[in-house]
Design a protein around this motif. Structure first.
Motif, PDB file in Angstrom:
ATOM      1  N   GLU A  54       0.830  -1.204   0.000  1.00 42.75           N
ATOM      2  CA  GLU A  54       0.000   0.000   0.000  1.00 42.75           C
ATOM      3  C   GLU A  54       0.868   1.257   0.000  1.00 42.75           C
ATOM      4  N   HIS A  68       2.074   2.316  -3.451  1.00 48.78           N
ATOM      5  CA  HIS A  68       1.064   2.669  -4.452  1.00 48.78           C
ATOM      6  C   HIS A  68       1.571   3.820  -5.322  1.00 48.78           C
ATOM      7  N   GLU A 123      -5.304  -4.691  -6.722  1.00 49.63           N
ATOM      8  CA  GLU A 123      -5.795  -4.238  -5.426  1.00 49.63           C
ATOM      9  C   GLU A 123      -5.341  -5.215  -4.351  1.00 49.63           C
ATOM     10  N   TRP A 157      -6.142  -6.640  -0.128  1.00 49.31           N
ATOM     11  CA  TRP A 157      -7.060  -6.714   0.995  1.00 49.31           C
ATOM     12  C   TRP A 157      -6.231  -6.900   2.271  1.00 49.31           C
ATOM     13  N   PRO A 180     -11.189  -3.388  -0.331  1.00 49.42           N
ATOM     14  CA  PRO A 180      -9.839  -3.482  -0.892  1.00 49.42           C
ATOM     15  C   PRO A 180      -9.207  -2.105  -1.067  1.00 49.42           C
ATOM     16  N   ARG A 181      -7.914  -2.093  -1.157  1.00 51.73           N
ATOM     17  CA  ARG A 181      -7.163  -0.868  -1.422  1.00 51.73           C
ATOM     18  C   ARG A 181      -6.631  -0.942  -2.855  1.00 51.73           C
ATOM     19  N   PRO A 182      -6.728   0.139  -3.611  1.00 47.28           N
ATOM     20  CA  PRO A 182      -6.204   0.122  -4.986  1.00 47.28           C
ATOM     21  C   PRO A 182      -4.680  -0.014  -4.977  1.00 47.28           C
ATOM     22  N   LEU A 183      -4.171  -0.675  -5.982  1.00 43.83           N
ATOM     23  CA  LEU A 183      -2.728  -0.888  -6.065  1.00 43.83           C
ATOM     24  C   LEU A 183      -2.252  -0.668  -7.490  1.00 43.83           C
TER      25      LEU A 183
END
Length: 447
Positions: free
Chosen positions: A233, A236, A264, A266, A273-276
């Motif tokens: 994260e 990113h 993404e 988790w 989820p977090r964007p990646l």
């Protein structure tokens, strides 16, 4: 042709100045004489190429005061102080302040010439590295491991520049110690992502637990540590460098491929989820294609990262760069350790020219640091030699070390050593006799 070392002599005794200048000329130096310390300061500065040798006891401005003025102009300009009234406390104080050397009268021509030669060598190395940095100007900084004028390095730097702008994933291959991490940083630094994070992950140290905790992150609502962002994260929109990706366990290879495919992550405990978005650069010293065939590396991950590749050359493939790389590593080590620049002896030059450097840049850097500390040991008698006073002796020492190294590599076989050195039989054996070298001494295991 090697430039004659320049020495600026400062002493209030004109007769002594003239005698010193004549002695130094005979020893192979150029001498400038000054009986006024204030006048001796003229022209000194960061670009002045010589060494200052000054008396201590002088009216108006003594040698210590002169040193302090010179030190303010350029802290790396070597100053040697000479006095007939010196004692141990005075010498210790002078050296602590940064005086290059402190000599007491009377001193023989040999020891004085040797001290001046060491100082001149140190000055030349400092100016050479300053010139190198100046030539780089405002261009992106070139790491030591990527510098060099050999064709293979010119091509490598061009490849790094192209790969940096393309923006896709990259696989960097090459032997251990060849500078794969340095190349990865260079790609990131020249890419559009350079303002974002560059994250280095050592794959050999990753297991399932560390993959989750360090890369994925944790969210624990209601606790004092509600959220810990993982390395993925934090990277990113930046660059993720997976060092030794061949050491990644198959299960973790599968998880990594799924994350990259989805774009993404988790984190544990996360509700969403977090964007990646990241660029992946991986390195390996092994043949990943063979690992795919053997079933120890995932094909889909391999084809993703191997779309663009960069091969790092072994140091033996760029021998012409070795002396300059050594000088840069040496200056770097001396600056970091706050040591005077150690002279490069004939034995060191022979080692640089003849050794294969199987440990590549890492081995060369370690050798430079050992030399800076005075710990290098590699000649036939197990100790590094100080530079000889005369050119003929220096050349002979260099020649002898080349012969010893050829015999070591040939395990004492004279015919093989002759072939390596490209010498006729009679010439080879004449040189063995001249230097007192016996091939039989190199026939034990390991030389």
């Amino acid at each position: 042709m090697t430039e004659v070392p320049l020495v600026r002599l400062v002493d209030d005794d004109p007769d002594l100045l003239a005698a010193q200048a004549q002695a130094l000329k005979l020893a192979g130096f150029r001498a400038e004489t000054f009986d006024d310390p204030a006048e001796a300061l003229q022209g000194l500065g960061p670009d002045w190429p010589g060494v200052v040798l000054s008396d201590v006891r002088m009216p108006g401005m003594d040698g210590f005061q002169l040193f302090q003025r010179i030190h303010a102009l350029d802290p790396e300009l070597p100053v040697i102080l000479l006095t007939g009234h010196g004692d141990v406390p005075m010498a210790v104080a002078a050296l602590k302040q940064g005086v290059y050397d402190f000599l007491t009268k009377p001193i023989g021509g040999g020891p004085l010439a040797a001290a001046l030669a060491r100082a001149a060598s140190a000055r030349a190395l400092v100016l050479e590295n300053r010139a190198l940095r100046a030539r780089q100007g405002d261009e992106p900084r070139t790491e030591i491991g990527l510098s060099g004028a050999s064709p293979v390095m010119v091509h490598l730097r061009d490849s790094i520049e192209r790969l940096a702008q393309l923006g896709g994933d990259v696989l960097i291959t090459g032997p251990e110690g060849a500078g794969k991490r340095t190349a990865a940083r260079a790609i990131h630094r020249q890419s559009p992502r350079r303002a974002r994070a560059f994250t280095h992950v050592q794959c050999a140290a990753l297991d399932e637990a560390r993959f989750d905790a360090e890369l994925m992150g944790i969210e624990a609502p209601g606790t004092r540590m509600a959220r810990q962002a993982g390395k993925l994260e934090k990277t990113h929109r930046g660059t993720l460098f997976l060092d030794e990706i061949d050491a990644l366990a198959p299960a973790l290879q599968a998880r990594l491929q799924a994350i990259l495919q989805a774009g993404e992550i988790w984190p544990a405990g996360a509700a969403a989820p977090r964007p990646l978005d990241l660029r992946l650069i991986a390195s390996t010293g092994r043949d990943l294609a063979q690992m795919v065939e053997a079933g120890t590396f995932r094909g889909d991950l391999y084809y993703r990262i191997a779309a663009a590749s960069l091969q790092m050359p072994a140091l033996a493939q760029r021998r012409e760069d070795v002396p300059a790389l050594f000088r840069q590593f040496l200056l770097q080590a001396c600056q970091r350790l706050n040591l005077p620049v150690t002279p490069v002896t004939g034995a060191v030059k022979a080692r640089l020219a003849s050794h294969d450097w199987p440990g590549n840049l890492a081995e060369l850097q370690q050798f430079a640091e050992s030399h800076a500390l005075g710990l290098a040991s590699f000649t036939g008698d197990g100790a590094e030699h100080e530079p000889a006073a005369g050119l003929a002796d220096l050349v002979a020492e260099y020649e002898a070390e080349l012969i010893r190294d050829a015999l070591r590599r040939a395990e004492g076989h004279a015919t093989q050593a002759m072939a390596r050195l490209k010498l006729p039989r009679k010439t080879f054996y004449d040189k063995l006799a001249r230097h007192g070298i016996r091939p039989a001494d190199f026939r034990a295991a390991g030389g």
